[in-house]
Design a protein around this motif. Structure first.
Motif: not given
Length: 843
Positions: A131-138, A152-153
């Motif tokens: 599942e895409l981890d939006i906060e960490v990706t940003v 991802f998480r």
């Protein structure tokens, strides 16, 4: 507004649950549907991996695999409005239940229970990070100067998978609605990854785990999952034999080595002493962490024993108990709950029967003694409930409605106290083949009158009339509740069915308490009921006997022992002579003939369906002593030799050297002497009774052995061991009975049937179990006394069944038909018979 908004969303989890409850409230509290589901869901790939890892080689069945046999609400029909059926005629099939009203949701306070188990609805990270981890990706993308850095998480998923083990034993049949309610409650909340249902068969000494409508037996070890996210809940009353033998506890203890296993008990703690928990040690159990396996639970108080003890958390079906249990399972450590510790041995355990057996054992007591024993042990609410039920028909749905209407503070276990008190028995008017929840019951004779006498007349009237009003007001049309309610000014309406008489019997008991003209009406009703009972059950008394039947494989090895019981009556035949035991054979449908068995004959084909009505059949072939008594009765059509048998070692050996004509004369004399119609069985009746529900060549399985029957056992049929045979008749009951309680159906002596010989089943054999005789225009077989002379001059060949002491295994099969040298006047050393009696309807 900002402040209020912050407060409103302070607990997002609780808000989400409130929204969910609003959307699904009807699914929690609506009565469970009686419609059956369609196709089950497929098994998930994760579960298949768990099964392969368990090392059992068996796969867990798909989710809901057992639903076809459980009445559980489903999304496709739970919201469907109930349709009110048109009013039915007063005359209805005896197989229909007299009251058809939906029970309220069987588990009390379902919404409170749903809230109580919220701690189990937590979510945990899944196994794969996809599942895409939006906060960490940003953050990582910003640190990389705009170069996309995906992170991802693991997605959050529901924590536990629930496996409901529904106890299935004779006493548990009364609580089938609770099983459906538990399943509905756990499944449609969405708290769990999955909810699966299993039958936990405890009616025999060895517990078994079954799945699916096909009742496939499963190895309990196949339910063990390495991931450890499974929660087992056992709904039970711990009354089955497997609980008393400790087999059920041992099976659950195996699951408890890796998983949490909890007993959800139907009864409160004060009633446990009447179940298999009588010798249990009660101690608090402490969980070291969330979802702790039973094997690592700590005992909260010191034990003074070194015996191995099985540990099980236990709770009752109330919101408070559900809440305690949910906190115990979900807690991070240190949470405690009431537990039962069970010794792993059976020393000192009473292995006797329960439920109806106990009631039967107390049958010799007077009504006053029975009632006094109940009042001494019963709770106050159970005593009051018994008085309420004395004024209504004892049909489980009606009993529950009366309980809710007139004793709303009472619980389901108070109803259990009355139902299993030994005061209640199955009504003679009950539909044949009805389940426990559909059957009709009654108090033992005299009990209802004693309970009504102890209740105020005004209250009795309110209960008697109020139950009908309650059904009408709460469930719409007053359908299928056609009680026969006469009054002094009106004429007594004729009873049109057993259903009406069943209700009328309750009415009569109520009317008698009012006295005056109503007492006269009560007497009139009671006489009508008595006459109908006499028609239904001509013998003065039906008895019940327990027995055990065996099943073997092709090697002759015993694969199963099944304890059963049968009803019978005794026909006295003189002082010092064993009475003629007539066993009640229930009606049913079976496939007559051979399906293609080893070494079968064309004369046994084609196999065809036959429906047989209920009848009585002698438990054994007629013995020498029984023959001698009847042979000395007055002649009907021919003389009889009082002792024709060659083998005279015992009076309990079957009589032989009797012809078909001799057997007909015997039946005619016995009919005259006892005032009933006795005759030989038809071929269909004989084979149906022999098979007793089985489809194998022999009623005990695929083969025959010298331990199971008297035949020429030096010959082998399948893979059994050859043994020397007695080479003569043996006393009846020397070998195990079949599932109907009949002895010597294979071997010992050939048994005459009424039918004339036909070369096979081509043509038009009867499909109702009657005699196949094209000349039977005037039904001459129904009363031998009216056609004795005609039958004694019939020269056609006839049929014999069952094999004999000198017969090879193949001719002892259930389907085998013999005609060689079977003229009706021939007498040889292996020809005997048993008799049939047909009257009214059997239990």
């Amino acid at each position: 507004m900002e402040g209020k908004k912050a407060i409103w969303w302070e607990d997002e989890r609780e808000m989400a649950e409130l929204i969910w409850c609003a959307a699904y409230l009807d699914r929690i509290i609506a009565p469970w549907s009686i419609e059956q589901p369609g196709q089950s869901e497929a098994t998930s790939s994760n579960d298949k991996e768990d099964n392969r890892s368990s090392g059992s080689g068996e796969e867990t069945p798909p989710p809901g695999a057992i639903e076809p046999t459980l009445p559980v609400a489903y999304p496709e029909n739970i919201d469907r409005p109930m349709q009110t059926s048109p009013k039915r005629d007063s005359v209805e099939s005896d197989r229909s239940s007299p009251v058809r009203v939906p029970d309220p949701f069987p588990i009390p306070e379902p919404t409170a229970i749903s809230k109580a188990i919220l701690p189990l609805a937590r979510r945990v990270p899944g196994l794969r990070a996809d599942e895409l981890d939006i906060e960490v990706t940003v953050e990582r993308t910003a640190e990389a100067g705009g170069l996309p850095m995906l992170a991802f998480r693991p997605p959050l998923e529901r924590w536990l998978e629930v496996h409901l083990l529904i106890d299935r034993s004779p006493p548990m049949e009364f609580w089938g609605d609770l099983a459906g309610g538990m399943t509905t409650l756990f499944r449609w909340q969405g708290f769990f990854r999955d909810v699966r249902v299993w039958w936990f068969e405890t009616g025999e000494n060895e517990a078994r785990l079954l799945s699916g409508a096909g009742q496939i037996e499963r190895n309990p070890r196949s339910l063990v999952a390495p991931s450890g996210n499974r929660l087992f809940i056992v709904l039970t009353d711990t009354l089955g034999k497997a609980w008393r033998s400790r087999s059920a506890f041992a099976t659950l203890a195996d699951l408890g080595k890796k998983h949490p296993v909890t007993i959800a008990h139907i009864f409160p703690q004060e009633l446990w002493q009447r179940t298999a928990l009588e010798g249990a040690i009660l101690r608090p159990l402490i969980a070291p962490g969330p979802a702790s396996a039973n094997a690592i639970l700590q005992v909260g108080e010191r034990l003074r024993t070194k015996q191995i003890l099985y540990r099980f958390p236990i709770f009752n079906l109330s919101p408070a108990h559900f809440a305690t249990w949910a906190k115990f399972i979900a807690g991070s450590g240190g949470n405690s709950i009431q537990g039962v510790l069970i010794r792993s041995t059976t020393a000192g355990v009473d292995m006797g029967e329960t439920g109806e057996e106990e009631a039967a054992a107390t049958g010799a007591e007077s009504p006053e003694e029975l009632l006094r024993g109940f009042l001494i042990d019963a709770s106050p609410l159970a005593r009051e409930l018994a008085k309420v039920l004395a004024a209504v028909p004892l049909i489980p749905p009606v009993m529950r409605l009366a309980q809710r209407r007139f004793l709303p503070d009472s619980k389901h276990w108070h109803l259990a106290e009355v139902f299993f008190s030994g005061l209640v028995q199955k009504s003679i008017f009950s539909p044949e083949g009805a389940t426990v929840t559909d059957a009709w019951y009654d108090f033992y004779p005299g009990i209802r009158q004693l309970l009504l006498a102890d209740s105020a007349n005004r209250r009795t009237i309110d209960i008697w009339r109020g139950i009908g009003d309650y059904i009408r007001d709460h469930y719409g049309e007053f359908r299928d509740f056609s009680a026969l309610i006469p009054n002094p000014q009106g004429s007594l309406e004729d009873a049109v069915s057993d259903r009406s008489l069943y209700f009328a019997e309750v009415d009569a008991a109520v009317f008698r308490t009012w006295g005056g003209e109503y007492a006269d009406i009560a007497q009139n009703i009671e006489e009508r009921v008595r006459q109908r009972k006499q028609e239904i059950l001509t013998p003065e008394k039906l008895l019940k006997f327990p027995f055990e039947t065996l099943y073997v494989n092709k090697r002759g090895e015993i694969t199963k022992r099944e304890p059963l019981e049968a009803y019978y009556y005794e026909e006295p035949l003189g002082e010092g002579i064993e009475p003629l035991t007539m066993v009640a054979i229930p009606g049913g449908t079976f496939l007559m003939g051979s399906p293609g068995e080893k070494d079968d004959y064309e004369r046994e084909k084609p196999q065809h369906p036959v429906s047989v009505s209920a009848f009585y059949l002698s438990q054994t072939p007629i013995t020498r002593a029984q023959w001698r008594f009847v042979a000395n009765l007055p002649r009907e059509g021919k003389d009889l030799d009082p002792d024709p048998a060659r083998f005279k070692e015992s009076d309990n050996n079957p009589v032989e050297c009797v012809s078909w004509y001799d057997a007909i004369e015997f039946c005619a004399r016995l009919s005259r002497h006892r005032g009933k119609n006795y005759r030989l069985p038809s071929e269909a009746e004989w084979e149906y009774a022999c098979r007793a529900g089985t489809t194998t060549p022999f009623h005990f399985g695929e083969t025959i052995t010298a331990e199971l029957a008297n035949y020429y056992s030096s010959r082998v049929y399948q893979q059994e061991k050859a043994k020397e045979s007695p080479q003569k008749t043996t006393p009846v009951r020397s070998y195990p009975p079949n599932a109907f309680g009949l002895y010597d159906m294979h071997g010992n002596v050939w048994e005459w049937c009424l039918d004339p010989w036909h070369d096979d089943y081509q043509g038009a054999p009867p499909t109702d179990g009657s005699v196949w005789d094209e000349k039977n225009i005037d039904n001459r077989y129904e009363n031998l006394l009216n056609s004795i002379n005609e039958l004694l001059t019939d020269g056609r060949f006839c049929v014999a069944r069952g094999g004999s002491w000198g017969g090879n295994p193949v001719i002892c099969r259930s389907a085998f038909r013999s005609y060689s040298h079977y003229r009706r006047d021939i007498r040889i050393t292996d020809d005997g018979f048993r008799v049939v009696c047909v009257f009214g309807r059997t239990l």
